[in-house]
Write a protein that holds these residues in place. Structure first.
Motif, PDB file in Angstrom:
ATOM      1  N   ASP A   1       0.630  -2.009  -6.183  1.00  0.00           N
ATOM      2  CA  ASP A   1      -0.015  -3.297  -6.450  1.00  0.00           C
ATOM      3  C   ASP A   1       0.921  -4.491  -6.332  1.00  0.00           C
ATOM      4  O   ASP A   1       0.669  -5.547  -6.906  1.00  0.00           O
ATOM      5  CB  ASP A   1      -0.650  -3.288  -7.840  1.00  0.00           C
ATOM      6  CG  ASP A   1       0.324  -2.849  -8.935  1.00  0.00           C
ATOM      7  OD1 ASP A   1       1.491  -2.575  -8.615  1.00  0.00           O
ATOM      8  OD2 ASP A   1      -0.100  -2.776 -10.114  1.00  0.00           O
TER       9      ASP A   1
ATOM     10  N   HIS B   1      -4.754  -7.021  -6.409  1.00  0.00           N
ATOM     11  CA  HIS B   1      -5.775  -6.647  -7.385  1.00  0.00           C
ATOM     12  C   HIS B   1      -6.965  -5.902  -6.780  1.00  0.00           C
ATOM     13  O   HIS B   1      -7.749  -5.315  -7.525  1.00  0.00           O
ATOM     14  CB  HIS B   1      -6.292  -7.889  -8.124  1.00  0.00           C
ATOM     15  CG  HIS B   1      -5.234  -8.615  -8.893  1.00  0.00           C
ATOM     16  ND1 HIS B   1      -4.701  -8.126 -10.070  1.00  0.00           N
ATOM     17  CD2 HIS B   1      -4.597  -9.789  -8.642  1.00  0.00           C
ATOM     18  CE1 HIS B   1      -3.783  -8.976 -10.520  1.00  0.00           C
ATOM     19  NE2 HIS B   1      -3.708  -9.989  -9.682  1.00  0.00           N
TER      20      HIS B   1
ATOM     21  N   PRO C   1      -8.954  -3.002  -5.431  1.00  0.00           N
ATOM     22  CA  PRO C   1      -8.757  -1.550  -5.463  1.00  0.00           C
ATOM     23  C   PRO C   1      -8.723  -0.894  -4.088  1.00  0.00           C
ATOM     24  O   PRO C   1      -7.886  -0.010  -3.842  1.00  0.00           O
ATOM     25  CB  PRO C   1      -9.953  -1.052  -6.290  1.00  0.00           C
ATOM     26  CG  PRO C   1     -10.323  -2.206  -7.158  1.00  0.00           C
ATOM     27  CD  PRO C   1     -10.078  -3.410  -6.312  1.00  0.00           C
TER      28      PRO C   1
ATOM     29  N   VAL D   1      -5.486  -1.791  -2.243  1.00  0.00           N
ATOM     30  CA  VAL D   1      -4.364  -1.062  -2.842  1.00  0.00           C
ATOM     31  C   VAL D   1      -4.396   0.402  -2.427  1.00  0.00           C
ATOM     32  O   VAL D   1      -3.370   0.988  -2.068  1.00  0.00           O
ATOM     33  CB  VAL D   1      -4.400  -1.221  -4.377  1.00  0.00           C
ATOM     34  CG1 VAL D   1      -3.442  -0.241  -5.046  1.00  0.00           C
ATOM     35  CG2 VAL D   1      -4.052  -2.648  -4.768  1.00  0.00           C
TER      36      VAL D   1
ATOM     37  N   LEU E   1       1.745   2.033 -10.411  1.00  0.00           N
ATOM     38  CA  LEU E   1       0.681   1.079 -10.694  1.00  0.00           C
ATOM     39  C   LEU E   1       0.999   0.431 -12.039  1.00  0.00           C
ATOM     40  O   LEU E   1       1.279   1.131 -13.007  1.00  0.00           O
ATOM     41  CB  LEU E   1      -0.667   1.781 -10.784  1.00  0.00           C
ATOM     42  CG  LEU E   1      -1.387   2.060  -9.473  1.00  0.00           C
ATOM     43  CD1 LEU E   1      -2.381   3.180  -9.661  1.00  0.00           C
ATOM     44  CD2 LEU E   1      -2.102   0.801  -8.990  1.00  0.00           C
TER      45      LEU E   1
ATOM     46  N   MET F   1      -8.006   0.311  -9.897  1.00  0.00           N
ATOM     47  CA  MET F   1      -7.049   0.547  -8.807  1.00  0.00           C
ATOM     48  C   MET F   1      -6.515   1.974  -8.847  1.00  0.00           C
ATOM     49  O   MET F   1      -6.393   2.639  -7.812  1.00  0.00           O
ATOM     50  CB  MET F   1      -5.899  -0.467  -8.879  1.00  0.00           C
ATOM     51  CG  MET F   1      -6.294  -1.860  -8.448  1.00  0.00           C
ATOM     52  SD  MET F   1      -4.879  -2.993  -8.299  1.00  0.00           S
ATOM     53  CE  MET F   1      -4.449  -3.247 -10.018  1.00  0.00           C
TER      54      MET F   1
END
Length: 253
Positions: free
Chosen positions: A168, A188, A190, A193, A223, A233
């Motif tokens: 992230d 941010h 998901p 990421v 994370l 995420m």
């Protein structure tokens, strides 16, 4: 089958102030970087986090940092190496003692925040961290950024260096993390990421802040538990990796 560790920063709540959803993340990750009380975390939080990690079968790592509760450990401190050595030793011993009372133990060490970033190039601070870990238990792996002074010091000390990448966080063209002071430093979304992590694990590269590919080597993916949407995420990353045939397993056997 490719294998990678998924870690998160946990145990960072303090008193009545709650940060992140540790219980949810412990159902997803394979390693937990637990705060040791210097940058975040109070004793009760650390006991609870270690107990929950043991129950979830998640490895416990000591996330050691500067003595900086007000700044959440994200401000560089020009601390003397001997003071830093003692601070790291204190934090590591305290968390390991707590972990052992709940049936676990500290399995690795990772610096936090500004100390992590300083240990990329600051030889004296990197060596102080490694020396403290070595003197406590020289079989403990040290988790850090590939190519950092920290991992070089660990290897020179005969210890196990473990390479880490960040799910992230944005990367510079030189393969380092973009400063949190810069726009776009923290991610941010998901799915974005998850896509980045799959690329890191399967192709050993990531797209940098300028949109160009940069090489990354990672035994563990981090994370941040305090990031907005951290649980979403983490779930997206785990699902994307497992769907692609990647096995999630701690680097500590």
């Amino acid at each position: 089958m490719p294998t990678v560790d998924l870690n998160a920063d946990l145990g960072e709540s303090f008193g009545r102030w709650t940060l992140g959803d540790d219980a949810a993340l412990l159902r997803i990750v394979t390693s937990a970087n637990v705060a040791c009380g210097f940058h975040a975390g109070d004793p009760r939080t650390l006991v609870t986090t270690c107990r929950d990690a043991v129950a979830a079968g998640v490895r416990i790592g000591a996330q050691v940092g500067y003595r900086d509760l007000a700044g959440f450990g994200r401000r560089f401190i020009d601390v003397e190496p001997e003071d830093l050595y003692a601070d790291v030793l204190y934090q590591l011993a305290a968390l390991d003692g707590i972990a052992r009372t709940v049936g676990g133990e500290v399995s690795y060490v990772k610096p936090h925040g500004a100390l992590y970033n300083a240990a990329v190039e600051h030889e004296a601070q990197a060596e102080a961290v490694v020396r403290a870990v070595r003197d406590y238990r020289d079989t403990l792996p040290v988790l850090g950024l590939p190519g950092s002074a920290l991992l070089r010091a660990a290897e020179d000390a005969g210890m196990r260096p473990v390479r880490e990448a960040f799910a992230d966080r944005a990367y510079t063209p030189g393969g380092q993390l973009v400063s949190r002071r810069e726009p776009g430093a923290v991610l941010h979304d998901p799915q974005q990421v998850a896509d980045r992590v799959l690329l890191m694990v399967t192709e050993q590269r990531v797209v940098d802040i300028d949109g160009n590919p940069v090489a990354v080597e990672a035994d563990s993916i981090c994370l941040h538990g305090d990031s907005e949407g951290a649980v979403a995420m983490a779930n997206a990353v785990r699902e994307r990796l497992t769907t692609a045939g990647v096995s999630l397993r701690s680097f500590v056997t």
